[in-house]
Design a protein around this motif. Structure first.
Motif, mmCIF file in Angstrom:
data_model
loop_
_atom_site.group_PDB
_atom_site.id
_atom_site.type_symbol
_atom_site.label_atom_id
_atom_site.label_comp_id
_atom_site.label_asym_id
_atom_site.label_seq_id
_atom_site.Cartn_x
_atom_site.Cartn_y
_atom_site.Cartn_z
ATOM 1 N N HIS A 8 0.821 -1.214 0.000
ATOM 2 C CA HIS A 8 0.000 0.000 0.000
ATOM 3 C C HIS A 8 0.855 1.266 0.000
ATOM 4 O O HIS A 8 0.332 2.379 -0.037
ATOM 5 C CB HIS A 8 -0.924 0.017 1.222
ATOM 6 C CG HIS A 8 -1.860 -1.147 1.263
ATOM 7 N ND1 HIS A 8 -2.952 -1.257 0.423
ATOM 8 C CD2 HIS A 8 -1.850 -2.269 2.032
ATOM 9 C CE1 HIS A 8 -3.582 -2.385 0.681
ATOM 10 N NE2 HIS A 8 -2.944 -3.032 1.654
ATOM 11 N N LYS A 9 2.188 1.089 0.057
ATOM 12 C CA LYS A 9 3.072 2.260 0.108
ATOM 13 C C LYS A 9 4.233 2.035 -0.861
ATOM 14 O O LYS A 9 5.256 1.469 -0.507
ATOM 15 C CB LYS A 9 3.588 2.459 1.545
ATOM 16 C CG LYS A 9 4.352 3.773 1.720
ATOM 17 C CD LYS A 9 4.770 3.942 3.170
ATOM 18 C CE LYS A 9 5.519 5.265 3.353
ATOM 19 N NZ LYS A 9 5.978 5.455 4.744
ATOM 20 N N ILE A 10 4.015 2.459 -2.099
ATOM 21 C CA ILE A 10 5.028 2.313 -3.150
ATOM 22 C C ILE A 10 5.876 3.586 -3.169
ATOM 23 O O ILE A 10 5.345 4.689 -3.302
ATOM 24 C CB ILE A 10 4.368 2.104 -4.527
ATOM 25 C CG1 ILE A 10 3.403 0.909 -4.478
ATOM 26 C CG2 ILE A 10 5.416 1.914 -5.610
ATOM 27 C CD1 ILE A 10 4.065 -0.414 -4.294
ATOM 28 N N VAL A 11 7.193 3.469 -3.030
ATOM 29 C CA VAL A 11 8.086 4.629 -2.948
ATOM 30 C C VAL A 11 9.113 4.546 -4.071
ATOM 31 O O VAL A 11 9.797 3.524 -4.228
ATOM 32 C CB VAL A 11 8.809 4.679 -1.589
ATOM 33 C CG1 VAL A 11 9.741 5.890 -1.513
ATOM 34 C CG2 VAL A 11 7.794 4.711 -0.447
ATOM 35 N N ALA A 12 9.208 5.625 -4.866
ATOM 36 C CA ALA A 12 10.204 5.667 -5.947
ATOM 37 C C ALA A 12 11.605 5.550 -5.360
ATOM 38 O O ALA A 12 11.913 6.152 -4.341
ATOM 39 C CB ALA A 12 10.066 6.958 -6.747
ATOM 40 N N GLY A 13 12.462 4.733 -6.001
ATOM 41 C CA GLY A 13 13.822 4.512 -5.526
ATOM 42 C C GLY A 13 13.963 3.252 -4.688
ATOM 43 O O GLY A 13 15.063 2.754 -4.481
ATOM 44 N N GLN A 14 12.829 2.742 -4.189
ATOM 45 C CA GLN A 14 12.852 1.510 -3.389
ATOM 46 C C GLN A 14 13.248 0.328 -4.281
ATOM 47 O O GLN A 14 12.838 0.238 -5.442
ATOM 48 C CB GLN A 14 11.461 1.300 -2.790
ATOM 49 C CG GLN A 14 11.323 0.109 -1.869
ATOM 50 C CD GLN A 14 9.907 0.005 -1.305
ATOM 51 O OE1 GLN A 14 9.047 0.808 -1.662
ATOM 52 N NE2 GLN A 14 9.665 -0.960 -0.460
ATOM 53 N N LYS A 15 14.078 -0.590 -3.752
ATOM 54 C CA LYS A 15 14.493 -1.755 -4.524
ATOM 55 C C LYS A 15 13.653 -2.958 -4.125
ATOM 56 O O LYS A 15 13.425 -3.197 -2.937
ATOM 57 C CB LYS A 15 15.988 -2.050 -4.305
ATOM 58 C CG LYS A 15 16.907 -1.009 -4.937
ATOM 59 C CD LYS A 15 18.341 -1.433 -4.866
ATOM 60 C CE LYS A 15 19.251 -0.378 -5.467
ATOM 61 N NZ LYS A 15 19.028 -0.198 -6.905
ATOM 62 N N LEU A 16 13.195 -3.697 -5.124
ATOM 63 C CA LEU A 16 12.387 -4.891 -4.899
ATOM 64 C C LEU A 16 13.054 -6.081 -5.561
ATOM 65 O O LEU A 16 13.683 -5.953 -6.619
ATOM 66 C CB LEU A 16 10.990 -4.728 -5.496
ATOM 67 C CG LEU A 16 10.036 -3.723 -4.838
ATOM 68 C CD1 LEU A 16 8.737 -3.670 -5.614
ATOM 69 C CD2 LEU A 16 9.778 -4.108 -3.387
#
Length: 395
Positions: free
Chosen positions: A319-327
């Motif tokens: 529910h919290k997608i953050v630009a720059g986050q690595k998946l």
């Protein structure tokens, strides 16, 4: 008329149009001309003079080349040059001549209307009375004629502010690049000092600001550049940035620690920040979330389910997608739909050719793709096919 004459032949013979002959002989039957019949052959219409950029004018009673020159703000010589062969002492009523366009480089041609004065035109166009008079030599400001054409010169732009720099007047061949080289400043420095300037359209006579050359920045590998402010000392900077006084002095050879200048740039050495460890992703692919990504777009891009994503990213909040986050993107594993939703069987009506089935279903049930994927955590977007049982969130 003679034997064999026709209006068509006569129009060619006398170089007039067939329509001109018919208009000159109302009531004559062109299909029943009689030998000996008298008809009128109108005079050939003289060709219109060429007048590129100017105005064709038909001479009226009382016109002279001199008063036309005054009326249209051109010289007598300009009119004579535009009409070679014209006899200025024998103008004929109905004669068509060319009035060339007035010269008005960089300005605007204006046609005088009732009530106009040089003073109110100067106010309207933000120029001075003298500027208008200089652009229209010979004009009588006390005797403007309705229909008279005058030149309104371009307003002089205000001088730019240039604290610490110098004002420069653009000359032929100047570019921002060669001015930057000549005055030892950067192109960016000149553009910042002249907001709104178009570097690709410099005008000769345009005044711009050339900022003062910036002193070279000290080298500071691995550290940070700092600009001295009022009250700064080497000692309190060392404490603030957790380095020693000696480290700062070594990074700035030649600096006088007892005579720091406001605005002086120095190097503050520091240890480089440790590179954060890359997340582990055995058997999968690391993906950096970009601006605009959402849960649905990520699942569609890699054709995986919510459970696929959560199983290898335990700290990931869908529910919290953050630009720059690595998946970590694992291979897809299908599974069973969870409880707590309404079952639905996908039919052929849910599979339009022009869009994904999952997108069609989200629109059909008025929910987002992300909500539909969350309700079916073991399904990837490609699992939504005809005959598949899915779960639809209850409204």
């Amino acid at each position: 008329m003679r034997a064999g004459d026709t209006f068509y032949k006569l129009s060619i013979q006398y170089k007039v149009s067939l329509e001109s002959i018919l208009r000159a002989n109302p009531g004559v039957d062109p299909n029943n001309l009689q030998i000996g019949q008298v008809v009128c052959i109108p005079a050939a219409t003289p060709p219109q003079p060429l007048c590129p950029g100017g105005t064709l004018y038909t001479i009226r009673a009382g016109d002279t080349i001199y008063n036309l020159a005054n009326r249209y703000n051109v010289s007598v010589d300009d009119i004579l040059r535009a009409n070679p062969g014209i006899d200025p002492n024998n103008l004929q009523i109905g004669q068509v001549i060319c009035i060339p366009a007035p010269r008005c480089p960089g300005g605007t041609l204006y046609t005088i209307r009732a009530g106009d004065t040089i003073y109110n035109l100067a106010n309207r166009y933000n120029v001075s009375v003298n500027d208008i008079l200089k652009a229209n030599p010979g004009i009588d400001p006390n005797n403007l004629q309705i229909g008279q054409v005058i030149c309104i010169p371009a307003a002089t732009p205000p001088q730019p502010s240039c604290p610490g720099g110098m004002l420069y007047t653009i000359k032929a061949g100047d570019t921002i690049y060669n001015l930057a080289n000549r005055y030892n400043v950067s192109v960016d420095d000149i553009l910042r000092a002249n907001p709104g300037i178009d570097p690709n359209n410099l005008q000769i006579g345009q005044v711009i600001c050339i900022p003062a050359a910036t002193p070279p920045q000290p080298s500071c590998p691995g550290g940070m550049l700092y600009t001295i402010k009022a009250g700064d000392t080497i000692y309190n900077l060392a404490n603030r940035y957790n380095v020693s006084v000696d480290d700062i002095l070594k990074a700035n050879p030649g600096i006088d620690p007892n005579n720091l200048q406001i605005g002086q740039v120095i190097c503050i050495p520091c240890m480089p920040a440790p590179t954060p460890p890359q997340p582990s992703c055995p058997g999968g692919t690391l993906y950096t979330i970009m601006e605009g990504d959402n849960l649905g777009s990520i699942l569609i891009k890699f054709n995986i389910s919510v459970n696929d994503l959560i199983s290898v990213n335990p700290n990931f909040d869908p529910h919290k997608i953050v630009a720059g986050q690595k998946l970590c993107i694992p291979p897809h594993k299908s599974g069973i739909c969870p409880s707590g939703t309404n079952p639905y069987l996908i039919t052929s009506h849910d599979a339009p050719q022009e869009k994904l089935v999952v997108a069609h279903l989200a629109m059909k049930f008025k929910i987002s793709i992300s909500d539909l994927m969350l309700a079916n955590p073991n399904l990837a977007p490609s699992d939504f096919t005809v005959g598949m049982k899915i779960c639809v969130p209850s409204k």
